[in-house]
Design an enzyme around this catalytic site. Structure first.
Site, PDB file in Angstrom:
ATOM      1  N   LYS A 196       5.264 -10.046   8.041  1.00 17.05           N
ATOM      2  CA  LYS A 196       5.935  -9.749   9.310  1.00 17.05           C
ATOM      3  C   LYS A 196       5.753 -10.847  10.350  1.00 17.05           C
ATOM      4  O   LYS A 196       5.556 -10.570  11.537  1.00 17.05           O
ATOM      5  CB  LYS A 196       5.449  -8.413   9.883  1.00 17.05           C
ATOM      6  N   ASP A 231      -0.258   2.955   7.900  1.00 14.21           N
ATOM      7  CA  ASP A 231       0.450   3.836   8.854  1.00 14.21           C
ATOM      8  C   ASP A 231       0.997   5.115   8.219  1.00 14.21           C
ATOM      9  O   ASP A 231       1.034   6.169   8.858  1.00 14.21           O
ATOM     10  CB  ASP A 231       1.558   3.083   9.618  1.00 14.21           C
TER      11      ASP A 231
HETATM   12 MG    MG Z   1       5.943   1.794  12.529  1.00 15.48          MG
END
Ligand code: MG
Ligand code: ADP
Length: 495
Positions: A196, A231
């Protein structure tokens, strides 16, 4: 979820867009004769993207098979089936003050929560969001972690009011870290690589928890990481806190991923006698799935030109980063081969990622007769004036791509449920089971959400699907991580 380095490319395109190119772009003359119509390209697209029940069934079965293969041996399948080392899930009884820290993209969040047990639940919660200074994304590991620790230290200083730590304890943190990590225990994990857009030197191959602990020491901050989580795992824990029937969590945002509660004895590659509950959360990394997906020439071209060709094919077919880009590629073909927007090809349409998923979503919400909103988005994004006929075709293209994405995501979810049901004999389909969903795509795209639900219902049939609840669990991953810090607290607890 590994959106991988592709995000970097999108970011740079976004910068171009936000630089507001308001003047109408130079147009490029269309090549080829106008022998193919937009409608015929659409028809072929719809055929290639079709997801009738047998296709969905194949995808669900293949997902279940790939999960099993990935659990059998390391590297046994496209799905990594990563062990989270989370074997104690929140029950609602958790008490005390806990922190969470979320690093997963350009933003970084810190959060604290005061938990009051079954009766009082979340007594209070506070969070702060900071963007990571771009230079730190290319700096050294120490610089990045020093920054994180300093933000955390400042945030901790503001603690007061309803927040209080039991005497003699160190503040405990749940650390959500959404980069590929090889976890070795609940509170340690080796960074495989940055993605990312992060290119921080000196972290790969190191334990990210140790990196943070050392930075906190340098900041004279007395805190301790009790849980390192992905996450998706945070989302599952956050939803489970409110609802005991949550067994699966799925993220559909820029990228996509899913995790679920697995029995330890169903994981041949991991036999841990120390697991007390006999259950653990497995992070599937399902974005890498590819078996039997209905793909088009547009998908293949997008993949070939991507930063990670032949990787993350499921993610490239169903997640928010890519849906708009697939539509752009179809519209470009229609402009070139069928002169959909007149006799020239709009130059802006040539720019990869210029059409974003929120744009195609907004176009699909236009129910006016003349499709004025569609016209104005096409003008803004592609610099074209469009006929009502062209706008109708554009909407059908958006719908085709959203429908395929939503239905395939639904089939993936059924694959996970099928795998769990097979091993637990009735404990999934025979009672209420909740799938917690989060992510901007799921949250904001009503048609996509509906297609996903329809596919689940079609696959499971009316009776079983009444037991399967697909529920939005908004931003649950922050509190989820704090809850996992609580359940994995080093201090004595009875929750
Ligand atoms: Mg997210
Ligand atoms: P992330 O996945 O980057 O952590 P989010 O869960 O907020 O962040 O998801 C953001 C993604 O959701 C965007 O990249 C976009 O693809 C999608 N999205 C955001 N808003 C919309 C919208 N209005 N309609 C459709 N998709 C959207």
């Amino acid at each position: 979820m590994s959106v991988t380095a592709g995000t970097l490319a999108v970011r740079s395109f976004c910068i171009t867009r936000s630089a507001k190119m308001v003047s109408r772009p130079r147009v490029v003359m269309a090549v080829g004769s106008n022998t193919i119509s937009g409608a015929s390209i659409l028809k072929k697209l719809q055929k290639d993207c079709a997801t009738p029940l047998p296709v969905l069934r194949h995808v669900a079965d293949a997902m279940a098979d790939d999960m099993r293969a990935g659990l059998a041996v390391e590297g046994g399948s496209e799905l990594q089936m990563i062990l989270s080392y989370v074997d104690a899930l929140p029950t609602g009884n958790e008490k005390g003050l806990f922190y969470a820290l979320d690093l997963g993209g350009t933003n970084f969040r810190v959060l604290r929560v005061q938990l009051g047990g079954k009766e009082e639940r979340v007594i209070s919660t506070e969070f702060e969001q900071v963007s990571i200074p771009p230079e730190l994304m290319f700096g050294t590991s120490e610089e990045l972690f020093d920054f994180i620790a300093s933000v955390l230290a400042k945030f901790a200083l503001k603690e007061g009011g309803k927040f209080h730590l039991q005497q003699g304890r160190t503040r405990e943190i749940g650390f959500t870290f959404s980069f590929p990590v090889k976890q070795t225990s609940i509170d340690s994990g080796i960074l495989i690589k940055w993605t990312k857009g992060f290119a921080v030197s000196g972290t790969a191959g190191k334990d990210v928890v140790a990196c943070l602990n050392e930075a906190m020491k340098r900041q004279k901050l007395d805190m301790r990481v009790s849980a390192l989580v992905n996450d998706t795992v945070g989302t599952l824990a956050g939803a489970r806190y409110w609802d005991n029937d949550v067994m699966v969590a799925v993220i559909l945002g820029t990228g996509t991923n899913a995790c679920y509660v697995e029995r330890v004895d169903a994981i041949p590659k991991f036999q841990d006698p120390s697991s007390t509950s006999g259950r653990t959360i497995v992070n599937t990394e399902w974005g890498a799935f590819s078996n039997g997906l209905p793909l088009t020439e547009f998908d293949r071209e997008m993949d070939a030109e991507s930063i990670n060709p032949r990787e993350q094919i499921f993610e490239k077919t169903i997640s928010g980063m890519y849906l708009g880009e697939i539509v752009r590629r179809v519209l470009l073909r229609m402009a070139e081969a069928a002169h959909l927007f007149g006799h020239s090809v709009p130059e802006k349409l040539l720019m990869p990622f210029s059409l974003r998923t929120p744009d195609i979503c907004a176009m699909q919400q236009d129910t006016s007769k003349d499709l004025e909103e569609v016209g104005s988005i096409l003008y803004d994004v592609a610099g074209v004036n469009s006929s009502t006929n062209a706008r109708n075709i554009v909407i059908d293209v958006c719908d085709t791509i959203a429908k395929r994405g939503g239905r395939l995501a639904g089939a993936g979810i059924v694959g996970i449920l099928q795998k769990m049901e097979y091993d637990s004999k009735g404990l999934i389909f025979g009672k209420r089971t909740v799938v917690a969903m989060d992510g901007g795509l799921y949250e904001h795209y009503p048609q996509y959400r509906r297609y996903l639900q329809e596919a689940v219902t079609e696959l499971l049939g009316p009776e079983i699907s009444r037991n399967i609840v697909i529920e939005h669990s908004k931003d649950g991953s922050g509190i989820g991580a704090a809850l996992l810090a609580a359940t994995n607290s080093k201090y004595e607890h009875d929750f």
